[in-house]
Design a protein around this motif. Sequence first.
Motif, PDB file in Angstrom:
ATOM      1  N   UNK A 256      26.788  42.079  46.001  1.00  0.00           N
ATOM      2  CA  UNK A 256      28.108  42.264  45.407  1.00  0.00           C
ATOM      3  C   UNK A 256      29.203  42.061  46.451  1.00  0.00           C
ATOM      4  N   UNK A 257      28.957  42.536  47.662  1.00  0.00           N
ATOM      5  CA  UNK A 257      29.943  42.346  48.724  1.00  0.00           C
ATOM      6  C   UNK A 257      30.095  40.863  49.052  1.00  0.00           C
ATOM      7  N   UNK A 258      28.996  40.166  49.166  1.00  0.00           N
ATOM      8  CA  UNK A 258      29.035  38.736  49.467  1.00  0.00           C
ATOM      9  C   UNK A 258      29.832  37.998  48.387  1.00  0.00           C
ATOM     10  N   UNK A 259      29.609  38.356  47.130  1.00  0.00           N
ATOM     11  CA  UNK A 259      30.328  37.714  46.027  1.00  0.00           C
ATOM     12  C   UNK A 259      31.820  37.957  46.123  1.00  0.00           C
ATOM     13  N   UNK A 260      32.224  39.191  46.401  1.00  0.00           N
ATOM     14  CA  UNK A 260      33.651  39.506  46.505  1.00  0.00           C
ATOM     15  C   UNK A 260      34.310  38.740  47.649  1.00  0.00           C
ATOM     16  N   UNK A 261      33.634  38.677  48.775  1.00  0.00           N
ATOM     17  CA  UNK A 261      34.182  37.935  49.913  1.00  0.00           C
ATOM     18  C   UNK A 261      34.334  36.459  49.566  1.00  0.00           C
ATOM     19  N   UNK A 262      33.313  35.891  48.939  1.00  0.00           N
ATOM     20  CA  UNK A 262      33.374  34.479  48.565  1.00  0.00           C
ATOM     21  C   UNK A 262      34.484  34.192  47.563  1.00  0.00           C
ATOM     22  N   UNK A 263      34.650  35.059  46.572  1.00  0.00           N
ATOM     23  CA  UNK A 263      35.668  34.818  45.557  1.00  0.00           C
ATOM     24  C   UNK A 263      37.075  34.976  46.118  1.00  0.00           C
ATOM     25  N   UNK A 294      30.817  32.976  38.342  1.00  0.00           N
ATOM     26  CA  UNK A 294      31.057  34.086  39.266  1.00  0.00           C
ATOM     27  C   UNK A 294      32.552  34.317  39.454  1.00  0.00           C
ATOM     28  N   UNK A 295      33.319  33.239  39.563  1.00  0.00           N
ATOM     29  CA  UNK A 295      34.759  33.356  39.779  1.00  0.00           C
ATOM     30  C   UNK A 295      35.436  34.027  38.578  1.00  0.00           C
ATOM     31  N   UNK A 296      35.044  33.622  37.388  1.00  0.00           N
ATOM     32  CA  UNK A 296      35.657  34.223  36.200  1.00  0.00           C
ATOM     33  C   UNK A 296      35.246  35.682  36.053  1.00  0.00           C
ATOM     34  N   UNK A 297      33.998  35.990  36.417  1.00  0.00           N
ATOM     35  CA  UNK A 297      33.533  37.374  36.311  1.00  0.00           C
ATOM     36  C   UNK A 297      34.365  38.309  37.201  1.00  0.00           C
ATOM     37  N   UNK A 298      34.775  37.797  38.357  1.00  0.00           N
ATOM     38  CA  UNK A 298      35.533  38.616  39.299  1.00  0.00           C
ATOM     39  C   UNK A 298      37.033  38.615  39.012  1.00  0.00           C
ATOM     40  N   UNK A 299      37.599  37.445  38.725  1.00  0.00           N
ATOM     41  CA  UNK A 299      39.051  37.333  38.564  1.00  0.00           C
ATOM     42  C   UNK A 299      39.530  37.334  37.121  1.00  0.00           C
ATOM     43  N   UNK A 318      44.763  38.534  36.217  1.00  0.00           N
ATOM     44  CA  UNK A 318      43.367  38.890  36.462  1.00  0.00           C
ATOM     45  C   UNK A 318      42.905  39.970  35.510  1.00  0.00           C
ATOM     46  N   UNK A 319      41.661  39.893  35.113  1.00  0.00           N
ATOM     47  CA  UNK A 319      41.051  40.893  34.237  1.00  0.00           C
ATOM     48  C   UNK A 319      41.081  42.245  34.917  1.00  0.00           C
TER      49      UNK A 319
END
Length: 323
Positions: A256-263, A294-299, A318-319
């Motif tokens: 989850x951390x890796x995903x947030x950093x990437x997004x 992944x981008x839509x899931x986060x933003x 943003x959601x």
Amino acid sequence: MPSQVDAFSAWLLDDLELKSTLFHVGQYCGNWQASTSGHRRASFHVVLHGECWLHLPARPGRAARSVALSAGDAVFLLADQPHCLSPDPLPPERGRESAREGTMTPLDTSGREAPGSLGLACGFFEFKSGLDDLMLGLLPDHVIARHDQPAQHGARQIFELIRAEALHDPQAPSPLIARLTGLLFVYTLRSLDGNEELAPCFWALMRRPALAPLVAAIVAEPGKRWTTASMAEFSHMSRARFCKLFAELSGQPPAQFVTLVRMKRAASMLSTGVSTPEAAEQVGYQSESAFAQAFKRVTGVQPGAWRRISGKNAEPAAHGALH
């Protein structure tokens, strides 16, 4: 050379515009209870003089808390949540955690504080880049800044400016108070690595020498193939021990951390006009489709929509953004 915490602070706040607004400034006497909950916004309280208690009811993953506060302390609640400030060390009855009682009166400009009174500046803040969910995913749900923490030396000077502005004209509080409080929040981030009251969140990883270098490496190279096994190896731990420690400190899995950093990196790139395929590749995605999901899931929006809206200098919706 900046510390890893300072570098992480700078990275986290990059491309973000913190906007603070003042709710009220004044003092309470006698029996009172104050709260900024129920407005669906993040909020802050700065204790200008006196002493009080912050009461936070239990919520999933966190026990109820009652914390003593004194002049110079500040509380930042990064999401709308039940809470209150009061002179009573005992929490209010269940169901009354966010009730408001008593009347706030103007501060005494002479500097003479009534015995038992509490001076308070309260307000709201939000992140104006549309990355609210990213911010809240990386930070705890509340932060308490102590005036006597060594890392708060600069913050104490800001507090004195806030107090001076509050006393300048109690009938018409200065709008500078909100702007100074936004700056106080930035300084507060520096104190998180030594804050024993910090709730589980990704920021807590910076307090562990075994994990702080990993956080810095992921931020520096988000496109690298970061698997659980490679992160454990980087931290010189077994996979089981790494996952256990990471979850205990952050409350969430490493992926989850890796995903947030990437997004966050991808959002910044898209805002400058970088194409979706290029952004996806730069943050480690071989599949444009997987990146877009992944981008839509986060933003809350598709990469292309983010790029178009950002290009018009508008604010992406943003959601879950705070309104």
